[in-house]
Design a protein around this motif. Sequence first.
Motif, short mmCIF file in Angstrom:
data_model
loop_
_atom_site.label_atom_id
_atom_site.label_comp_id
_atom_site.label_asym_id
_atom_site.label_seq_id
_atom_site.Cartn_x
_atom_site.Cartn_y
_atom_site.Cartn_z
N VAL A 8 0.68 -1.19 0.00
CA VAL A 8 -0.10 -0.01 0.04
C VAL A 8 0.80 1.23 0.05
CG1 VAL A 8 -1.47 1.30 1.32
CG2 VAL A 8 -1.71 -1.19 1.18
N VAL A 19 -3.29 0.73 -3.64
CA VAL A 19 -2.80 -0.54 -3.79
C VAL A 19 -1.77 -0.93 -4.91
CG1 VAL A 19 -3.27 -2.92 -3.73
CG2 VAL A 19 -4.89 -1.38 -2.74
N VAL A 278 -9.48 -0.46 0.71
CA VAL A 278 -8.72 0.75 -0.02
C VAL A 278 -9.81 1.68 -0.71
CG1 VAL A 278 -7.08 1.58 -1.12
CG2 VAL A 278 -6.65 -0.31 0.48
#
Length: 946
Positions: A8, A19, A278
């Motif tokens: 990340v 990502v 995310v």
Amino acid sequence: MSEPVLLVELSPDCSILRVNPGGLSLLRTLDGPLHVVAIFGPKGTGKSFLMDQLAGQEKAFCPVPGIWLQCLQHPTKPGETLVLLDTQGLPEQVEKDEKAVFFKLFLLDVLLSNVFIYNTSGDGDLQKELDRLIYVTELPSKVHVLEDCPLENSFLLSSILPEFAWCLRNVTSDFCWEEMLQATDNNMDTLLSSPAALEDTPANFILRLFPARKAFCFHSPHVDGEDEDIFSSDLLHPVFQRQLGLFREYILSKGPKTFLGNTLVNGEVLSGLLERIVDVLSRDEPILMSDICGDAEVAFIWQEGYENFPEPVIDPLQGAPAQKETPRISQPSAQETKVPQHSSSPSCAVPSRAQSSIMEGPMCLIENKPGENLQVSQKALSILQNIQEPVVVVAIVGLYRTGKSYLMNRLAGKSRGFSLGPTVEANTKGIWMWCLPHPKKQGHTLVLLDTEGLGDVRKSNVKNDSWIFALSVLLSSTFVYNSMGIIDNYALEKLHYVTELTEHIKVKASAGQSCDKNDGMPDDFIWFFPTFIWAVRDFTLQLKLNGRPISEDEYLEFALERTKDAPEKQDLAKKCLRQYFPNRKCFVFDRPASRQKLEYLDDLPEENLNPDFLEEACRFCRYIHENAQAKVIQNGHVMTGTLLGCLAVTYVDAIQSGDIPCIENAVLALAQIENSAAMQDALRRYDEMVLLLSTLPTESVEELLRLHALCEEEAIKVFLARTFKDEGQEYQRQLGHQLHSKFEELCRQNEQASQDRCQAVLMELFEDLEETISRGSYSVPGGYQRFLDDREEKLKQYHLAPEKGLMASRALQEFLNSKETVAQSILQADRTLTDKEKEIEVKKVQAEASEREAQLQRQMREQAKQMAQEAERSYKEHEKQLWAKMEEDRKKMLAEHEKVLTQKLQEQARLQREGFQQEVAVLQNEIQNLRHQMNQSKRRSWCVIA
């Protein structure tokens, strides 16, 4: 093993998480169960080092932005994968715009891992380190497991969150020693349980949200204690190495990552979870786990939550709890289920120490029964004696019905506790005690002492008033005198107890200490008496002097100004207060409520109290909590609850016997108790260190001596940290003798372990040789040489066998000697050898045996020399640490002398202004004597152990 890759990453402005495709691709390739360990914490605490240790590598992770991933075969579980997540460190000060980013990193670590490690320094303020994990307090509001669920979200969250491990690095204080030895069960609760663990603190949220908790404490990594690069240094402290091994063993023993029940997580599932989280975080929306994972996968939580959530408590005024609909999920089918609605914390949350204080309420410590002498309550005494941490002792005295108990309840943070009583009759009898975790000082206990009201006309044993006043002074570190109205002549006359202290307390046991209270009062009290606080209740005046505003402290000092024509009784009270209590403070309080409401003061809501009174009460409590010091005795030795209990017994016993309580005698009695306990602590620490560091048998005497030296050094530190007033170092000498005895026992254990190991090796190696002998295979022509060749091969194997220890040569010599008869029989049976050859062989064998014996004797002489050197080293170690202890005590004493000197100079200047020239001259002599003592201390060459 893969190299660490970025999983990340942060955008250039550090506002957005992304990502990394490379890390995601690696994650997706992982089949089989995953063990996911994530680490989070401040910069510079060695997070990456710990992750490298889990991976069994020297250095791979680097402290860089984002979350880094490393995948490797699990070291102890074949077919399973260890996934390590190393997160960038928190800076010392997290800027406002950075907090959201670090929360997202924290959230990913928590939701992706099955073990979450919070890594911090352990040698400072642990509460401060814990408060840096403020992100945990946002979890319930930012992560929801189910939508429209009547169950408390914190309870549901606790069912999916990982194990929480707190790693404390470079621990130097003694409170964590047990954790340094091993990762014990429930030690996390001990570290989290503090008075600050209130509803909105990180500690409370950890206790509520993480049912599985563990704490690990690490010694400083280096033997010399310097702050070196721990990645490149190979000189790691043995304690640190052992604790590191226990940490790694524990973490690697945990089960694989599961999600929502018993479903094992593989790389594909984990990568999908990461992407969805995310994505939600990028929109700054709360996370709904049922959306992230799918309704089918969270259905079991509903059933689990319903079965495990505590039964409702039905309020008879409200009726049965309301029924709620089932949460919005696809499976199981949407059948209606009756579920109680709760707003309290779930039963699975472990209560913190703040929630379950040391005492739920006060109890009588010193009983004052009509017609009887004062006596110590054994039940209260047992509570005190179980408190091993420093105590801050606050006592309050004053006339009866002046609201003392109310102030003490405020200090306790409670509306009820000490009995208030609504009538003119005194309610408290004797001295009552309440022990609570200190709200500001971690590792301290706040001891509140509420005393029987002075001057109760209905009291049958009025003589005990003076004793209760004196005991409160002797036992406390902060002494509060509570009075009504204003500080005037009447108030000072009521404080006559302070003028009688010389009749009820003496400093030294030698004759001549008791002196006339009207002159020549001993100045020694200044060294032992507590801080004095005058709390003036129902204060009606304006704090002004000569038309200018003044503070409460200035008001007190103005009230204590002396004049030559003042009445003797009034002047004596001022004189005693100024002489005995140089540390003084004052608080003035408005009336808390109307007279009609005072009857119900302990039940009145705060909104019904006078705001000015409330503000002053809060200021009073804040001052006590932040400034009241732990109770100390000679040379600043901090008292524990155990010692406070002993002190109370000593003083009350003296009163019962008709004697005057003597501070010197009490200190000597406490010194004997504390020094004996210090010696036992030191011996126990030695045993713990040996258990922690030793792997018997050692390969050399040097190794054994190093082990003993390290354990002895630690034991002496423990002893000197607790001991005080060890006249002539009697207890340290006893400790030296006992440590030497323990070393001798350690040597015996080491020799026995070596002997057992060597015998086991010899028996195993020579087993088939013995069978060959028993079959008579060597009793043939040429058999003796075959026997020698086979034996020589066995001896080579014996010499190569590891971990035989110090007794390897002696064990071999004894073994060969025991088999010499058999060897001679084989020799004599060999017909290929002539008598002359046999005779030569016998002499050769004898010569070899003699050489081995001579070598053993040389080894023994060398060991004896090393032992003599060890005795010298041990002596010097005791001497070195004692010298350091004495130097530390000398500096403390000089600092205390400087403080007292400053106070005496200020009082001398004040007396000069007031015109008391005779007292100025007396004080000048005291100042000169004090300066002489200080000069002697500065020049003194301290004696050491003879």
